[in-house]
Write an enzyme that holds these catalytic residues in place. Structure first.
Site, PDB file in Angstrom:
ATOM      1  N   ASN A 122       0.803  -1.232   0.000  1.00 12.43           N
ATOM      2  CA  ASN A 122       0.000   0.000   0.000  1.00 12.43           C
ATOM      3  C   ASN A 122       0.832   1.277   0.000  1.00 12.43           C
ATOM      4  O   ASN A 122       0.380   2.318  -0.448  1.00 12.43           O
ATOM      5  CB  ASN A 122      -1.001  -0.022   1.157  1.00 12.43           C
ATOM      6  CG  ASN A 122      -0.330  -0.116   2.511  1.00 12.43           C
ATOM      7  OD1 ASN A 122       0.813  -0.504   2.620  1.00 12.43           O
ATOM      8  ND2 ASN A 122      -1.068   0.271   3.544  1.00 12.43           N
ATOM      9  N   PRO A 181      10.156  -6.666  -1.156  1.00 15.04           N
ATOM     10  CA  PRO A 181       8.908  -5.922  -1.311  1.00 15.04           C
ATOM     11  C   PRO A 181       7.730  -6.849  -1.606  1.00 15.04           C
ATOM     12  O   PRO A 181       7.938  -8.008  -1.986  1.00 15.04           O
ATOM     13  CB  PRO A 181       9.185  -5.014  -2.508  1.00 15.04           C
ATOM     14  CG  PRO A 181      10.157  -5.785  -3.334  1.00 15.04           C
ATOM     15  CD  PRO A 181      11.012  -6.560  -2.362  1.00 15.04           C
ATOM     16  N   GLY A 189       2.830  -4.882   7.791  1.00 13.03           N
ATOM     17  CA  GLY A 189       1.796  -5.649   7.117  1.00 13.03           C
ATOM     18  C   GLY A 189       0.724  -6.060   8.098  1.00 13.03           C
ATOM     19  O   GLY A 189       0.559  -5.429   9.152  1.00 13.03           O
ATOM     20  N   SER A 190       0.006  -7.096   7.777  1.00 10.76           N
ATOM     21  CA  SER A 190      -1.114  -7.509   8.628  1.00 10.76           C
ATOM     22  C   SER A 190      -0.638  -8.152   9.920  1.00 10.76           C
ATOM     23  O   SER A 190       0.462  -8.728   9.985  1.00 10.76           O
ATOM     24  CB  SER A 190      -1.975  -8.514   7.862  1.00 10.76           C
ATOM     25  OG  SER A 190      -1.217  -9.687   7.635  1.00 10.76           O
ATOM     26  N   GLU A 209       5.107  -3.370  12.394  1.00  8.79           N
ATOM     27  CA  GLU A 209       4.071  -2.342  12.162  1.00  8.79           C
ATOM     28  C   GLU A 209       2.886  -3.079  11.548  1.00  8.79           C
ATOM     29  O   GLU A 209       2.931  -3.439  10.374  1.00  8.79           O
ATOM     30  CB  GLU A 209       4.595  -1.283  11.204  1.00  8.79           C
ATOM     31  CG  GLU A 209       5.686  -0.410  11.768  1.00  8.79           C
ATOM     32  CD  GLU A 209       5.186   0.482  12.899  1.00  8.79           C
ATOM     33  OE1 GLU A 209       6.013   1.048  13.596  1.00  8.79           O
ATOM     34  OE2 GLU A 209       3.959   0.603  13.079  1.00  8.79           O
ATOM     35  N   CYS A 263      -3.088   1.585   7.062  1.00 13.82           N
ATOM     36  CA  CYS A 263      -3.287   0.943   8.368  1.00 13.82           C
ATOM     37  C   CYS A 263      -3.781   1.942   9.394  1.00 13.82           C
ATOM     38  O   CYS A 263      -4.180   1.567  10.492  1.00 13.82           O
ATOM     39  CB  CYS A 263      -1.978   0.356   8.838  1.00 13.82           C
ATOM     40  SG  CYS A 263      -0.728   1.628   8.929  1.00 13.82           S
ATOM     41  N   GLU A 285     -10.511  -4.824   9.907  1.00 20.10           N
ATOM     42  CA  GLU A 285     -10.070  -3.693   9.104  1.00 20.10           C
ATOM     43  C   GLU A 285     -10.618  -3.836   7.687  1.00 20.10           C
ATOM     44  O   GLU A 285     -10.390  -4.834   7.028  1.00 20.10           O
ATOM     45  CB  GLU A 285      -8.549  -3.788   9.068  1.00 20.10           C
ATOM     46  CG  GLU A 285      -7.788  -2.612   8.691  1.00 20.10           C
ATOM     47  CD  GLU A 285      -6.306  -2.928   8.828  1.00 20.10           C
ATOM     48  OE1 GLU A 285      -5.901  -4.096   8.694  1.00 20.10           O
ATOM     49  OE2 GLU A 285      -5.563  -1.989   9.083  1.00 20.10           O
TER      50      GLU A 285
HETATM   51  N1  LIG Z   1       1.039  -0.808  10.758  1.00 18.29           N
HETATM   52  C1  LIG Z   1       1.401  -0.389   9.563  1.00 18.29           C
HETATM   53  O1  LIG Z   1       2.190   0.544   9.399  1.00 18.29           O
HETATM   54  C2  LIG Z   1       0.829  -1.057   8.357  1.00 18.29           C
HETATM   55  C3  LIG Z   1       0.005  -2.164   8.424  1.00 18.29           C
HETATM   56  N2  LIG Z   1      -0.506  -2.743   7.282  1.00 18.29           N
HETATM   57  C4  LIG Z   1      -1.471  -3.831   7.377  1.00 18.29           C
HETATM   58  O2  LIG Z   1      -1.197  -4.856   6.348  1.00 18.29           O
HETATM   59  C5  LIG Z   1      -2.432  -5.267   5.744  1.00 18.29           C
HETATM   60  C6  LIG Z   1      -2.469  -4.857   4.291  1.00 18.29           C
HETATM   61  O3  LIG Z   1      -1.254  -5.072   3.681  1.00 18.29           O
HETATM   62  P1  LIG Z   1      -0.929  -6.485   3.044  1.00 18.29           P
HETATM   63  O4  LIG Z   1       0.255  -6.312   2.168  1.00 18.29           O
HETATM   64  O5  LIG Z   1      -2.124  -7.136   2.457  1.00 18.29           O
HETATM   65  O6  LIG Z   1      -0.506  -7.336   4.301  1.00 18.29           O
HETATM   66  P2  LIG Z   1       0.138  -8.779   4.337  1.00 18.29           P
HETATM   67  O7  LIG Z   1       0.444  -8.945   5.749  1.00 18.29           O
HETATM   68  O8  LIG Z   1      -0.652  -9.818   3.629  1.00 18.29           O
HETATM   69  O9  LIG Z   1       1.515  -8.667   3.481  1.00 18.29           O
HETATM   70  C7  LIG Z   1       2.519  -7.840   3.937  1.00 18.29           C
HETATM   71  C8  LIG Z   1       3.841  -8.368   3.377  1.00 18.29           C
HETATM   72  O10 LIG Z   1       4.122  -9.614   3.964  1.00 18.29           O
HETATM   73  C9  LIG Z   1       4.381 -10.592   2.946  1.00 18.29           C
HETATM   74  N3  LIG Z   1       3.977 -11.897   3.451  1.00 18.29           N
HETATM   75  C10 LIG Z   1       2.753 -12.447   3.454  1.00 18.29           C
HETATM   76  N4  LIG Z   1       2.786 -13.659   4.055  1.00 18.29           N
HETATM   77  C11 LIG Z   1       4.085 -13.872   4.420  1.00 18.29           C
HETATM   78  C12 LIG Z   1       4.791 -14.946   5.070  1.00 18.29           C
HETATM   79  N5  LIG Z   1       4.164 -16.057   5.482  1.00 18.29           N
HETATM   80  N6  LIG Z   1       6.125 -14.813   5.297  1.00 18.29           N
HETATM   81  C13 LIG Z   1       6.776 -13.698   4.887  1.00 18.29           C
HETATM   82  N7  LIG Z   1       6.173 -12.653   4.268  1.00 18.29           N
HETATM   83  C14 LIG Z   1       4.846 -12.757   4.036  1.00 18.29           C
HETATM   84  C15 LIG Z   1       3.585 -10.093   1.772  1.00 18.29           C
HETATM   85  O11 LIG Z   1       4.116 -10.634   0.601  1.00 18.29           O
HETATM   86  P3  LIG Z   1       3.185 -10.872  -0.691  1.00 18.29           P
HETATM   87  O12 LIG Z   1       2.164  -9.805  -0.701  1.00 18.29           O
HETATM   88  O13 LIG Z   1       4.122 -10.792  -1.820  1.00 18.29           O
HETATM   89  O14 LIG Z   1       2.599 -12.209  -0.462  1.00 18.29           O
HETATM   90  C16 LIG Z   1       3.817  -8.600   1.868  1.00 18.29           C
HETATM   91  O15 LIG Z   1       5.061  -8.278   1.317  1.00 18.29           O
HETATM   92  C17 LIG Z   1      -3.496  -4.601   6.527  1.00 18.29           C
HETATM   93  O16 LIG Z   1      -3.863  -5.370   7.639  1.00 18.29           O
HETATM   94  C18 LIG Z   1      -2.843  -3.321   7.037  1.00 18.29           C
HETATM   95  O17 LIG Z   1      -3.422  -2.764   8.157  1.00 18.29           O
HETATM   96  C19 LIG Z   1      -0.177  -2.318   6.042  1.00 18.29           C
HETATM   97  C20 LIG Z   1       0.660  -1.218   5.936  1.00 18.29           C
HETATM   98  C21 LIG Z   1       1.179  -0.483   7.073  1.00 18.29           C
HETATM   99  O1  LIG Z   2       1.243   1.536   5.478  1.00 18.09           O
HETATM  100  C1  LIG Z   2       0.564   2.405   5.953  1.00 18.09           C
HETATM  101  O2  LIG Z   2      -0.646   2.329   6.057  1.00 18.09           O
HETATM  102  C2  LIG Z   2       1.299   3.609   6.399  1.00 18.09           C
HETATM  103  O3  LIG Z   2       1.999   3.327   7.588  1.00 18.09           O
HETATM  104  C3  LIG Z   2       0.336   4.722   6.606  1.00 18.09           C
HETATM  105  S1  LIG Z   2       1.143   6.238   6.676  1.00 18.09           S
HETATM  106  O4  LIG Z   2       2.466   6.084   7.314  1.00 18.09           O
HETATM  107  O5  LIG Z   2       1.294   6.694   5.271  1.00 18.09           O
HETATM  108  O6  LIG Z   2       0.239   7.046   7.452  1.00 18.09           O
END
Ligand SMILES: NC(=O)C1=CN([C@@H]2O[C@H](COP(=O)(O)OP(=O)(O)OC[C@H]3O[C@@H](n4cnc5c(N)ncnc54)[C@H](OP(=O)(O)O)[C@@H]3O)[C@@H](O)[C@H]2O)C=CC1
Ligand SMILES: O=C(O)[C@H](O)CS(=O)(=O)O
Length: 491
Positions: A165, A189, A242-243, A264, A298, A395
């Site tokens: 994102n 990435p 990520g999630s 995060e 997020c 979410e």
């Molecule tokens: N707190 C924060 O700052 C942020 C939190 N988020 C949260 O992340 C989610 C959305 O982003 P999203 O990308 O779908 O999240 P995901 O957690 O699905 O993916 C995040 C990253 O982790 C990788 N990944 C997935 N599974 C594994 C695994 N088993 N081992 C290692 N790496 C893995 C993904 O790779 P690939 O996609 O290539 O499979 C991607 O690069 C939402 O819940 C959002 O809230 C997102 C951004 C910021």
């Molecule tokens: O991945 C995200 O959602 C970012 O952390 C949000 S922000 O830093 O652009 O607010």
């Protein structure tokens, strides 16, 4: 406009920025697993075939980082600062091209993408300066012949896994403090958005970041690379965005090595409007907080709580503002809202919306897949939302603004805190004692007060509860990549 017949390179001032290979030990290499396709979410067209790196190649990147890190750490903070400044300058000088690449693979409107490049670059600028300010301390000895000194040293090789994102800023928010501290870095990435990470390596090479210090290993098999990061003893730090679900997996994998982790993770932000709020300001704040990146952040407002006395007025004002959003291809001028990243994201918005409506909620505006088709969805406002609905727990990560009604301050604090998450929260109020009471009572790492946009490189970004571990940004951010060492000298 980017379509099946228009090559992405033709849209760039500097076509050489569009690289599709992996960057390991200062060399551009093909993937041992061939390539994987990157698509434009607005149209579904394949825009690039990117090197699909194997686990063995990820291990080679870690070896290169391990070898390069010692010399990089021997640079003074001032020397590292000068090189990071060049990286920052190159990101800013090429911000339009980097924005076009980002929009092409992620979908956000070009203006927003260029804004992300500036946001991502701000971490490089800030931590470049912080490289000169990593201070230790002396402590009065515990015995007459003892002298105590505390020094900070780089932790070593840091590995990062980042989401789609914010494909630029989520990498620089980690790589900048890591490199400033004297660490070496291996970035993996998201498969949806590798191009924005790879172009950071193009500019890192041009900035003079030494071979092996910054590596990018794109891969279609995230779990394999993640296991290498967690199991390779040369990795001393894992930094993930990520999630929460994936964060848990990585923490379990990291436990065997007691690997230092920054997490995060997911959010479920409450956005609270009290009856003494400036309603127009609250609507403006809700719009940026909910619809930035089409709701795919997020820290987006996931639940909007409005006090009963202003509920109808706020709902009408918000719906009117949402109707003005211009949905379309992010590369088209004037578009404010792009597509969602993929079909799963659309299905999640539909699931949450159908759950609200089936339990008595009402659609004020939007509520349907957009006429543009694909992964476009109408920005939507629903009323009559209650705490037992899916949107209160999960979410949405999309353009759905659910309005909950509440009566008292104590009631809304309890509702807002009723979640396993604790990343960002927001509220609009004027009464000073209420502001202090609510800010202190909210169980979140970050609180926006009369603002819906809190993200800056100057502040500690991060969550409590199951939204994460550690902080990114601010002078605290570099400590995530340092080890503290205590020296006890006997005279
Ligand atoms: N707190 C924060 O700052 C942020 C939190 N988020 C949260 O992340 C989610 C959305 O982003 P999203 O990308 O779908 O999240 P995901 O957690 O699905 O993916 C995040 C990253 O982790 C990788 N990944 C997935 N599974 C594994 C695994 N088993 N081992 C290692 N790496 C893995 C993904 O790779 P690939 O996609 O290539 O499979 C991607 O690069 C939402 O819940 C959002 O809230 C997102 C951004 C910021
Ligand atoms: O991945 C995200 O959602 C970012 O952390 C949000 S922000 O830093 O652009 O607010």
């Amino acid at each position: 406009m980017l379509d099946a017949t228009t090559d992405l390179k033709s849209l760039l001032k500097d076509p050489s920025l569009l690289e599709t290979r992996a960057y390991i030990n200062g060399k551009w290499v093909d993937g041992d697993n061939g390539t994987f396709a990157v698509t434009n979410p607005a149209r579904g067209d394949v825009i690039a075939e990117v090197a699909d790196v194997s686990r063995a190649q990820a291990a080679a990147a870690i070896d290169a980082a391990y070898a390069a890190q010692k010399e990089w750490a021997r640079h003074t903070g001032k020397e590292r600062a000068a090189i990071l400044r060049k990286w920052y300058d190159l990101m800013m000088a090429n911000s339009e091209d980097l924005g076009i690449i980002l929009t092409a693979e992620q979908g956000k409107p070009k203006a927003e993408a260029i804004g992300e490049i500036g946001y991502g670059a701000s971490f490089v600028e800030f931590f470049g300066e912080e490289a000169k300010r990593v201070y230790g301390e002396t402590i009065p000895g515990h015995q007459r012949d003892k002298r105590i000194t505390v020094i900070k040293q780089p932790i070593g090789v840091a590995a990062s896994i980042t989401p789609w994102n914010f494909p630029n800023a989520m990498i620089t928010r980690k790589a900048a403090p890591a490199l400033a501290a004297g660490c070496a870095f291996v970035a993996r990435p998201a498969k949806e958005t590798p191009l924005s990470a790879i172009v950071l390596a193009v500019l890192a090479e041009r900035a003079g970041i030494p071979a092996g210090v910054f590596n990018v290993v794109p891969s279609s098999k995230s779990s394999e690379i993640g296991k290498e990061f967690c199991e390779n003893p040369k990795v001393r730090k894992l930094t993930f965005t990520g999630s929460t679900e994936v964060g848990r997996i990585l923490l379990k994998q990291a436990a065997d090595q007691v690997l230092k982790c920054s997490m995060e993770l997911g959010g479920n932000a409450p956005f609270i409007v009290f009856d003494d709020a400036d309603l127009d300001a609250a609507v403006e704040g809700a719009m940026i907080c909910k619809f930035r990146n089409n709701g795919q952040t997020c820290v987006c407002a996931n639940r909007i709580y409005v006090q009963a006395g202003v509920y109808d007025a706020f709902s009408e004002k918000l719906a009117a503002a949402v109707k003005k959003l211009n949905v379309g291809d992010g590369l088209t001028a004037g578009v404010t809202t792009g597509p969602l990243i993929n079909g799963d994201a659309v299905e999640k918005v539909k699931e949450h919306l159908e759950d609200v409506v089936s339990h008595g909620g009402k659609v004020l505006t939007g509520g349907n897949p957009h006429a543009l088709g694909g992964t476009f969805f109408e920005p939507t406002v629903v009323t009559g939302v209650t705490q037992d609905m899916l949107v209160a727990r999960d979410e949405t990560f999309g353009p759905l603004a659910p309005l909950f009604k509440f009566d008292t301050v104590d009631e809304v604090i309890e509702l807002a805190n009723d979640t396993i998450f604790g990343l960002a929260s927001y509220f609009y109020a004027k009464d000073l004692s209420r502001v202090y009471k609510v800010a202190e009572a909210l169980e979140y790492g970050m609180v926006g007060i009369n603002t819906g946009l809190i993200s800056t490189e100057l502040a500690p970004f991060g969550g409590v509860k199951q939204s994460g571990l550690g902080r990114e940004g601010s002078h605290h951010g570099i400590d995530e990549f340092m080890e503290m060492k205590y020296l006890c000298m006997s005279l």
